[in-house]
Design a protein around this motif. Structure first.
Motif, mmCIF file in Angstrom:
data_model
loop_
_atom_site.group_PDB
_atom_site.id
_atom_site.type_symbol
_atom_site.label_atom_id
_atom_site.label_comp_id
_atom_site.label_asym_id
_atom_site.label_seq_id
_atom_site.Cartn_x
_atom_site.Cartn_y
_atom_site.Cartn_z
ATOM 1 N N ILE A 165 7.770 2.210 3.579
ATOM 2 C CA ILE A 165 7.564 3.389 4.373
ATOM 3 C C ILE A 165 8.471 4.587 4.089
ATOM 4 O O ILE A 165 8.162 5.544 3.840
ATOM 5 C CB ILE A 165 7.147 2.913 5.822
ATOM 6 C CG1 ILE A 165 5.982 1.952 6.124
ATOM 7 C CG2 ILE A 165 7.207 4.266 6.508
ATOM 8 C CD1 ILE A 165 5.903 1.576 7.266
ATOM 9 N N ILE A 166 9.826 4.121 4.349
ATOM 10 C CA ILE A 166 10.991 5.222 3.903
ATOM 11 C C ILE A 166 10.672 5.870 2.681
ATOM 12 O O ILE A 166 11.128 6.964 2.548
ATOM 13 C CB ILE A 166 12.197 4.368 4.225
ATOM 14 C CG1 ILE A 166 12.506 4.231 5.845
ATOM 15 C CG2 ILE A 166 13.400 5.373 3.802
ATOM 16 C CD1 ILE A 166 12.709 5.515 6.567
ATOM 17 N N LEU A 167 10.633 4.827 1.711
ATOM 18 C CA LEU A 167 10.382 5.367 0.349
ATOM 19 C C LEU A 167 9.203 6.324 0.235
ATOM 20 O O LEU A 167 9.508 7.304 -0.287
ATOM 21 C CB LEU A 167 10.190 4.338 -0.717
ATOM 22 C CG LEU A 167 10.305 4.270 -2.063
ATOM 23 C CD1 LEU A 167 11.732 4.584 -2.395
ATOM 24 C CD2 LEU A 167 9.861 2.975 -2.680
ATOM 25 N N ALA B 88 16.526 3.924 -0.223
ATOM 26 C CA ALA B 88 15.620 2.823 0.286
ATOM 27 C C ALA B 88 16.133 1.640 0.073
ATOM 28 O O ALA B 88 15.702 0.460 1.018
ATOM 29 C CB ALA B 88 14.176 3.096 -0.281
ATOM 30 N N ALA B 89 16.784 1.242 -1.286
ATOM 31 C CA ALA B 89 17.372 -0.093 -1.411
ATOM 32 C C ALA B 89 18.340 -0.369 -0.295
ATOM 33 O O ALA B 89 18.683 -1.526 -0.013
ATOM 34 C CB ALA B 89 18.043 -0.085 -3.028
ATOM 35 N N LEU C 57 0.671 -1.231 -0.153
ATOM 36 C CA LEU C 57 0.164 0.049 -0.143
ATOM 37 C C LEU C 57 0.842 1.340 -0.074
ATOM 38 O O LEU C 57 0.627 2.198 -0.701
ATOM 39 C CB LEU C 57 -1.043 0.226 1.372
ATOM 40 C CG LEU C 57 -1.694 1.387 1.222
ATOM 41 C CD1 LEU C 57 -2.519 1.616 0.355
ATOM 42 C CD2 LEU C 57 -2.619 1.010 2.707
ATOM 43 N N PHE C 58 1.782 1.344 0.777
ATOM 44 C CA PHE C 58 2.806 2.389 1.017
ATOM 45 C C PHE C 58 3.519 2.435 -0.356
ATOM 46 O O PHE C 58 3.680 3.576 -0.984
ATOM 47 C CB PHE C 58 3.930 2.260 2.018
ATOM 48 C CG PHE C 58 3.224 2.708 3.382
ATOM 49 C CD1 PHE C 58 3.100 4.051 3.889
ATOM 50 C CD2 PHE C 58 2.680 1.837 4.199
ATOM 51 C CE1 PHE C 58 2.596 4.269 5.039
ATOM 52 C CE2 PHE C 58 2.358 2.235 5.643
ATOM 53 C CZ PHE C 58 2.061 3.369 6.038
ATOM 54 N N TYR C 59 4.010 1.574 -1.129
ATOM 55 C CA TYR C 59 4.684 1.406 -2.293
ATOM 56 C C TYR C 59 3.602 1.895 -3.325
ATOM 57 O O TYR C 59 4.364 2.708 -4.310
ATOM 58 C CB TYR C 59 5.125 0.015 -2.688
ATOM 59 C CG TYR C 59 5.967 -0.024 -3.819
ATOM 60 C CD1 TYR C 59 7.327 0.338 -4.008
ATOM 61 C CD2 TYR C 59 5.602 -0.374 -5.034
ATOM 62 C CE1 TYR C 59 8.273 0.495 -4.726
ATOM 63 C CE2 TYR C 59 6.180 -0.488 -6.311
ATOM 64 C CZ TYR C 59 7.514 0.021 -6.109
ATOM 65 O OH TYR C 59 8.328 -0.013 -7.162
ATOM 66 N N SER C 60 2.506 1.440 -3.434
ATOM 67 C CA SER C 60 1.523 2.108 -4.302
ATOM 68 C C SER C 60 1.270 3.825 -4.431
ATOM 69 O O SER C 60 1.430 4.331 -5.272
ATOM 70 C CB SER C 60 0.056 1.294 -4.134
ATOM 71 O OG SER C 60 0.253 0.014 -4.419
ATOM 72 N N ILE C 61 1.299 4.280 -3.163
ATOM 73 C CA ILE C 61 1.330 5.530 -2.833
ATOM 74 C C ILE C 61 2.392 6.502 -3.610
ATOM 75 O O ILE C 61 2.394 7.341 -4.071
ATOM 76 C CB ILE C 61 1.153 5.871 -1.406
ATOM 77 C CG1 ILE C 61 -0.436 5.324 -1.047
ATOM 78 C CG2 ILE C 61 1.004 7.531 -1.425
ATOM 79 C CD1 ILE C 61 -0.648 5.494 0.531
ATOM 80 N N TYR C 62 3.669 5.717 -2.986
ATOM 81 C CA TYR C 62 4.807 6.118 -3.586
ATOM 82 C C TYR C 62 4.871 6.268 -5.073
ATOM 83 O O TYR C 62 5.422 7.165 -5.709
ATOM 84 C CB TYR C 62 6.122 5.335 -3.058
ATOM 85 C CG TYR C 62 7.114 5.194 -4.163
ATOM 86 C CD1 TYR C 62 8.061 6.454 -4.232
ATOM 87 C CD2 TYR C 62 7.305 4.374 -4.811
ATOM 88 C CE1 TYR C 62 9.245 6.504 -5.015
ATOM 89 C CE2 TYR C 62 8.449 4.183 -5.866
ATOM 90 C CZ TYR C 62 9.136 5.345 -6.061
ATOM 91 O OH TYR C 62 10.229 5.339 -6.819
ATOM 92 N N MET C 63 4.228 5.135 -5.788
ATOM 93 C CA MET C 63 4.258 5.263 -7.205
ATOM 94 C C MET C 63 3.562 6.240 -7.757
ATOM 95 O O MET C 63 3.657 6.861 -8.896
ATOM 96 C CB MET C 63 3.551 3.766 -7.527
ATOM 97 C CG MET C 63 4.662 2.565 -7.596
ATOM 98 S SD MET C 63 6.174 2.784 -8.587
ATOM 99 C CE MET C 63 5.410 2.697 -10.290
ATOM 100 N N HIS C 64 2.167 6.620 -7.053
ATOM 101 C CA HIS C 64 1.782 7.799 -7.660
ATOM 102 C C HIS C 64 2.523 9.041 -7.335
ATOM 103 O O HIS C 64 2.546 10.007 -8.238
ATOM 104 C CB HIS C 64 0.353 7.829 -6.574
ATOM 105 C CG HIS C 64 -0.636 6.859 -6.965
ATOM 106 N ND1 HIS C 64 -1.767 6.490 -6.078
ATOM 107 C CD2 HIS C 64 -0.774 5.978 -7.969
ATOM 108 C CE1 HIS C 64 -2.471 5.384 -6.809
ATOM 109 N NE2 HIS C 64 -1.804 5.307 -8.123
ATOM 110 N N ASN C 65 3.136 9.281 -6.056
ATOM 111 C CA ASN C 65 3.719 10.454 -5.699
ATOM 112 C C ASN C 65 5.065 10.657 -6.457
ATOM 113 O O ASN C 65 5.437 11.924 -6.789
ATOM 114 C CB ASN C 65 3.915 10.478 -4.201
ATOM 115 C CG ASN C 65 2.754 10.645 -3.260
ATOM 116 O OD1 ASN C 65 1.650 10.837 -3.893
ATOM 117 N ND2 ASN C 65 2.689 10.517 -2.226
#
Length: 285
Positions: A197-199, A168-169, A140-148
């Motif tokens: 989350i960090i991403l 992040a990696a 979910l956090f990664y999906s929001i990152y992909m938007h932002n």
């Protein structure tokens, strides 16, 4: 050299070269957990983690990817015609729709993780049931990152984006090295969750935007609390017969739709009231 425009080549390299590091860092971020699991534990742990991760992440990604593909052209048009502030409002709405869609899916993944493992694989991987919820929340956090992260593309600031994903990696690798020897596959899922989350947080920070500009915090809190409540209810009753559970899910789905409708209606009324006050203030002047 008459066919080459050096200014255009320089611009292309400035924009495109950092994306190579971004793609490599994304690859490391997504695969380092499994590679380190194989190096530090057994093939069994790798298999358990891979099955749980693939199931959970794939289910979330199907829905989030569709939303990204639909929303990105709208975001670009808004950016070109009305600028950054209007684009942030669109992004905020997109992320809210993402939460509305994904949270019920996360609820099912959390409550019925054991059944989902058996449905898509076999009883041999039941230990991965405890990994599914962590991967789902991380996704979910990664999906929001992909938007932002589209903001970096629109601002042509791919250098900052590459630095964020690279950090992040590396963060993910360090956490994996610390947690995998102790917790095995569960440690890898915890590391991935915190890396995502960090991403998400760094993307907001380096894009110079506040959290409330891209997330409807009030709606997010309400949806989150409702999701937790439903998870508790379903966990208390999931051992009942299947007919009861199906009926319960149907009723909870209706309640959720009504809850979202009321939440949106309240917000619309509030916005109209604020606009009315503003207009009244202008008229007095």
């Amino acid at each position: 050299f008459k066919y080459f425009n050096l200014i255009e080549i320089k611009t292309f390299l400035k924009f495109g070269a950092p994306l190579i590091l971004t793609f490599l860092s994304t690859w490391i971020l997504s695969l380092s957990d499994r590679l380190l699991l194989k190096a530090l534990t057994s093939n069994t742990e790798v298999a358990i983690y891979s099955v749980a991760y693939t199931i959970s992440n794939s289910i979330i990604s199907i829905f989030s990817s569709v939303l990204i593909f639909v929303a990105y052209p709208i975001l670009i048009k808004k950016w070109e015609t009305e600028g950054e502030i209007a684009s942030l409002e669109i992004l905020k709405k997109i992320n809210k729709y993402l939460l509305i869609i994904i949270c019920p899916i996360i609820t099912c993944l959390v409550v019925f993780s054991r059944d989902i493992i058996v449905l898509f694989s076999s009883y041999l991987y039941l230990e991965g049931a405890r990994i599914i919820p962590l991967v789902a929340i991380g996704s979910l956090f990664y999906s929001i990152y992909m938007h932002n992260n589209k903001l970096f593309i629109l601002k042509k600031n791919t250098q900052s984006l590459s630095k964020i994903v690279f950090f992040a990696a590396i963060f993910n690798i360090i956490l994996n090295l610390l947690l995998i020897p102790i917790y095995g596959a569960l440690g890898a899922s915890i590391a991935t969750l915190f890396a995502y989350i960090i991403l998400f947080l760094l993307t907001n920070y380096y894009a110079n935007i506040k959290l409330k500009q891209v997330i409807d915090i009030s709606s997010a809190i309400r949806i989150g609390l409702f999701t937790v409540l439903v998870i508790v209810i379903l966990n208390l009753t999931k051992n009942f017969n299947y007919i009861f559970i199906i009926g319960e899910l149907f009723v909870l789905s209706i309640i959720y739709v009504y809850f979202i409708y009321k939440m949106e209606a309240e917000k619309e009324i509030k916005e109209k009231f604020i606009n009315l006050i503003k207009k009244g203030g202008k008229n007095e002047k």
